[in-house]
Design a protein around this motif. Structure first.
Motif, PDB file in Angstrom:
ATOM      1  N   ASN A   1       0.849  -1.287   0.053  1.00 26.94           N
ATOM      2  CA  ASN A   1       0.142  -0.002  -0.029  1.00 26.94           C
ATOM      3  C   ASN A   1       0.856   1.267  -0.212  1.00 26.94           C
ATOM      4  O   ASN A   1       0.440   2.212  -0.474  1.00 26.94           O
ATOM      5  CB  ASN A   1      -1.115  -0.029   1.314  1.00 26.94           C
ATOM      6  CG  ASN A   1      -2.232  -1.203   1.056  1.00 26.94           C
ATOM      7  OD1 ASN A   1      -2.517  -1.419   0.048  1.00 26.94           O
ATOM      8  ND2 ASN A   1      -2.584  -1.328   2.263  1.00 26.94           N
ATOM      9  N   ARG A   2       1.996   1.155   0.619  1.00 28.64           N
ATOM     10  CA  ARG A   2       2.765   2.371   0.856  1.00 28.64           C
ATOM     11  C   ARG A   2       3.865   2.408  -0.351  1.00 28.64           C
ATOM     12  O   ARG A   2       4.508   3.427  -0.770  1.00 28.64           O
ATOM     13  CB  ARG A   2       3.485   2.641   2.216  1.00 28.64           C
ATOM     14  CG  ARG A   2       2.243   2.946   3.052  1.00 28.64           C
ATOM     15  CD  ARG A   2       2.797   3.253   4.468  1.00 28.64           C
ATOM     16  NE  ARG A   2       1.729   3.397   5.358  1.00 28.64           N
ATOM     17  CZ  ARG A   2       1.465   4.223   6.357  1.00 28.64           C
ATOM     18  NH1 ARG A   2       2.311   5.222   6.574  1.00 28.64           N
ATOM     19  NH2 ARG A   2       0.410   4.252   7.212  1.00 28.64           N
TER      20      ARG A   2
ATOM     21  N   THR B   1       3.615   3.944  -3.794  1.00 30.07           N
ATOM     22  CA  THR B   1       3.654   5.433  -3.997  1.00 30.07           C
ATOM     23  C   THR B   1       5.156   5.696  -4.504  1.00 30.07           C
ATOM     24  O   THR B   1       5.421   6.852  -4.990  1.00 30.07           O
ATOM     25  CB  THR B   1       3.395   6.413  -2.957  1.00 30.07           C
ATOM     26  OG1 THR B   1       4.235   5.939  -1.634  1.00 30.07           O
ATOM     27  CG2 THR B   1       1.779   5.958  -2.321  1.00 30.07           C
TER      28      THR B   1
ATOM     29  N   THR C   1      -3.928  -1.773   9.793  1.00 28.15           N
ATOM     30  CA  THR C   1      -3.071  -0.933   8.956  1.00 28.15           C
ATOM     31  C   THR C   1      -3.485  -0.804   7.360  1.00 28.15           C
ATOM     32  O   THR C   1      -3.159   0.028   7.004  1.00 28.15           O
ATOM     33  CB  THR C   1      -1.907  -2.218   8.986  1.00 28.15           C
ATOM     34  OG1 THR C   1      -2.341  -3.412   8.230  1.00 28.15           O
ATOM     35  CG2 THR C   1      -1.321  -2.515  10.250  1.00 28.15           C
TER      36      THR C   1
ATOM     37  N   GLU D   1      -5.208   2.443   8.043  1.00 27.20           N
ATOM     38  CA  GLU D   1      -4.350   3.542   8.137  1.00 27.20           C
ATOM     39  C   GLU D   1      -3.604   3.827   6.713  1.00 27.20           C
ATOM     40  O   GLU D   1      -3.185   4.967   6.700  1.00 27.20           O
ATOM     41  CB  GLU D   1      -3.358   3.122   9.139  1.00 27.20           C
ATOM     42  CG  GLU D   1      -3.705   2.981  10.686  1.00 27.20           C
ATOM     43  CD  GLU D   1      -2.752   2.368  11.595  1.00 27.20           C
ATOM     44  OE1 GLU D   1      -1.918   1.648  11.353  1.00 27.20           O
ATOM     45  OE2 GLU D   1      -3.063   2.308  12.693  1.00 27.20           O
ATOM     46  N   ASP D   2      -3.402   2.654   6.028  1.00 27.89           N
ATOM     47  CA  ASP D   2      -2.658   2.849   4.618  1.00 27.89           C
ATOM     48  C   ASP D   2      -3.595   3.710   3.839  1.00 27.89           C
ATOM     49  O   ASP D   2      -3.193   4.435   2.977  1.00 27.89           O
ATOM     50  CB  ASP D   2      -2.496   1.566   4.099  1.00 27.89           C
ATOM     51  CG  ASP D   2      -1.349   0.796   5.166  1.00 27.89           C
ATOM     52  OD1 ASP D   2      -0.599   1.413   5.803  1.00 27.89           O
ATOM     53  OD2 ASP D   2      -1.025  -0.472   4.628  1.00 27.89           O
TER      54      ASP D   2
ATOM     55  N   ALA E   1      -5.748   5.807   4.618  1.00 22.69           N
ATOM     56  CA  ALA E   1      -5.856   7.427   5.069  1.00 22.69           C
ATOM     57  C   ALA E   1      -4.511   8.008   4.237  1.00 22.69           C
ATOM     58  O   ALA E   1      -4.186   9.043   3.981  1.00 22.69           O
ATOM     59  CB  ALA E   1      -5.848   7.557   6.568  1.00 22.69           C
ATOM     60  N   TYR E   2      -3.237   7.250   4.478  1.00 20.60           N
ATOM     61  CA  TYR E   2      -2.028   7.862   4.160  1.00 20.60           C
ATOM     62  C   TYR E   2      -1.930   8.145   2.539  1.00 20.60           C
ATOM     63  O   TYR E   2      -1.499   9.067   2.327  1.00 20.60           O
ATOM     64  CB  TYR E   2      -0.961   6.747   4.455  1.00 20.60           C
ATOM     65  CG  TYR E   2       0.352   6.807   3.753  1.00 20.60           C
ATOM     66  CD1 TYR E   2       1.193   7.771   4.350  1.00 20.60           C
ATOM     67  CD2 TYR E   2       0.767   6.260   2.710  1.00 20.60           C
ATOM     68  CE1 TYR E   2       2.637   7.936   3.664  1.00 20.60           C
ATOM     69  CE2 TYR E   2       1.948   6.255   2.026  1.00 20.60           C
ATOM     70  CZ  TYR E   2       2.909   7.253   2.883  1.00 20.60           C
ATOM     71  OH  TYR E   2       4.235   7.496   2.131  1.00 20.60           O
ATOM     72  N   LEU E   3      -2.521   7.130   1.921  1.00 22.43           N
ATOM     73  CA  LEU E   3      -2.639   7.292   0.217  1.00 22.43           C
ATOM     74  C   LEU E   3      -3.531   8.664  -0.168  1.00 22.43           C
ATOM     75  O   LEU E   3      -3.297   9.092  -1.247  1.00 22.43           O
ATOM     76  CB  LEU E   3      -3.164   5.861  -0.201  1.00 22.43           C
ATOM     77  CG  LEU E   3      -2.061   4.872  -0.098  1.00 22.43           C
ATOM     78  CD1 LEU E   3      -2.998   3.425  -0.448  1.00 22.43           C
ATOM     79  CD2 LEU E   3      -1.177   5.023  -1.332  1.00 22.43           C
TER      80      LEU E   3
ATOM     81  N   LYS F   1      -2.118  11.162  -2.341  1.00 25.63           N
ATOM     82  CA  LYS F   1      -0.866  10.724  -3.093  1.00 25.63           C
ATOM     83  C   LYS F   1      -1.392   9.957  -4.419  1.00 25.63           C
ATOM     84  O   LYS F   1      -0.252   9.248  -5.035  1.00 25.63           O
ATOM     85  CB  LYS F   1      -0.104   9.769  -1.954  1.00 25.63           C
ATOM     86  CG  LYS F   1       0.467  10.375  -1.145  1.00 25.63           C
ATOM     87  CD  LYS F   1       1.141   9.484   0.102  1.00 25.63           C
ATOM     88  CE  LYS F   1       1.775  10.338   1.245  1.00 25.63           C
ATOM     89  NZ  LYS F   1       1.079  11.072   2.034  1.00 25.63           N
TER      90      LYS F   1
END
Length: 353
Positions: A75-76, A79, A111, A114-115, A117-119, A122
């Motif tokens: 997921n991270r 990017t 997770t 959380e991922d 939301a992180y994206l 991006k």
């Protein structure tokens, strides 16, 4: 332009896996260059369906269509690519449903959220399977373009020949109540059992409940279901487990009613499958369930087992009502027609190229 589909696990026979494979076919048929990459590829899939993600080499003009549905390092990591990234969001189950049953599943969902939301911020754009999923993304802070396009369902697959042995066994004059879905707490098979208990006790002793779906990783929940049924004193609850597709088709053919009590669905492909087979649907009105049914089923605002049992009896005993619900389902299916949905995906992708 080249469309690169990426996901953590490309599984055989699950809704997201089928969606990815159907999209791949649609892209190729429309002259769009495409490849699929995953970190885990089910060995039952035809050779060449996908490649190991580590083999992906980014090229100018690539658009990554990233299928987001769980927690994973990917997921991270996704990017890190410089090309345009579009998320196809399939929703992530709230982690509390896994608490006490599957620790790793609980962690993956936590997770994953959380991922997700992180994206936000991006990626270039998002496709959501449902309006419910779109609203989920907005709550997580996404401000990019979010387009709602349903899962691509290969309708022709449901024309395959059902398993004859299953049909012969269960088309025996008894009433068959069916639910299809992974055996996991958010799908609330315990509430399905409770409603069935009241239906069988007060309306129709010659009835059985068929709970089709794998319980891999959820063995304790499945054991809890069996113990719950035993304590209620309800018999004729069948757990076929993870079965062949032809057997699933046969169970749909044998079903008199599809009963869904799920607390969380990002879309709910089995609801569409029930409509394909003309099986009337009664469902608890939660998450994306009502949206997917689109008025084709009977939605209940509570899970009161007596109320649900009464609704079950009404639909099953009133053949005119049952036929009308089946007709409404057939009409609703037009909104999920795979050719129309594929065209929407093609048009959308070309607009982003």
């Amino acid at each position: 332009m080249r469309i690169i589909q990426v996901l953590k696990v490309l599984a055989f026979g699950d809704a997201i896996g089928n969606h990815v494979v159907a999209l791949q076919k649609a892209f190729k048929e429309n002259g769009i260059k495409t490849k699929t990459y995953a970190e885990v590829i089910d060995s039952r899939l035809p050779e060449g369906t996908a490649e190991d993600y580590r083999m992906y080499e980014e090229k100018d003009g690539d658009i990554i269509l990233y299928h987001l549905s769980t927690g994973t390092e990917l997921n991270r990591k996704i990017t890190e690519h410089k090309c345009k990234i579009i998320i196809n969001y399939h929703n992530i189950t709230p982690p509390q449903y896994f608490a006490g049953y599957n620790r790793q599943g609980e962690i993956n969902c936590k997770t994953g959220l959380e991922d997700a939301a992180y994206l936000a911020g991006k990626v270039s754009a998002c496709i959501a399977d449902s309006q419910y999923n779109k609203e989920d993304l907005i709550r997580m802070g996404y401000q990019c373009d979010i387009t709602v396009i349903p899962i691509l369902i290969a309708f022709d697959d449901y024309k395959k020949k059902p398993d004859e042995a299953v049909e012969k066994q269960y088309k025996d004059g008894w009433t068959n109540i069916l639910f299809v879905g992974r055996v996991v707490p958010n799908k609330a098979q315990h509430d399905v059992i409770n409603a069935f208990h009241h239906y069988k006790k007060y309306y129709n002793p010659q009835s059985r409940l068929i709970l089709t779906g794998t319980w891999g990783g959820m063995e304790s929940y499945q054991a809890q279901l069996a113990e719950y049924a035993r304590k209620l004193g309800v018999e004729d609850v069948i757990y076929p487990g993870h079965i062949k597709f032809q057997e699933i088709l046969a169970f749909y053919r044998c079903a008199d009613l599809f009963l869904c009590q799920s607390d969380h669905e990002g879309f709910g492909v089995p609801l569409v499958e029930a409509m394909i087979f003309g099986v009337p649907v009664i469902a608890y009105d939660s998450s994306a369930v009502g949206e997917t049914l689109g008025g084709a089923g009977l939605l209940l605002k509570t899970k009161d087992p007596l109320e649900t049992a009464g609704a079950m009896n009404r639909v099953i005993s009133d053949h005119t009502l049952g036929r009308k619900m089946a007709e409404n389902g057939k009409e609703r299916l037009k909104d999920f027609d795979n050719r129309v949905t594929a065209e929407r995906f093609i048009e959308y992708i070309r607009s982003k190229g």
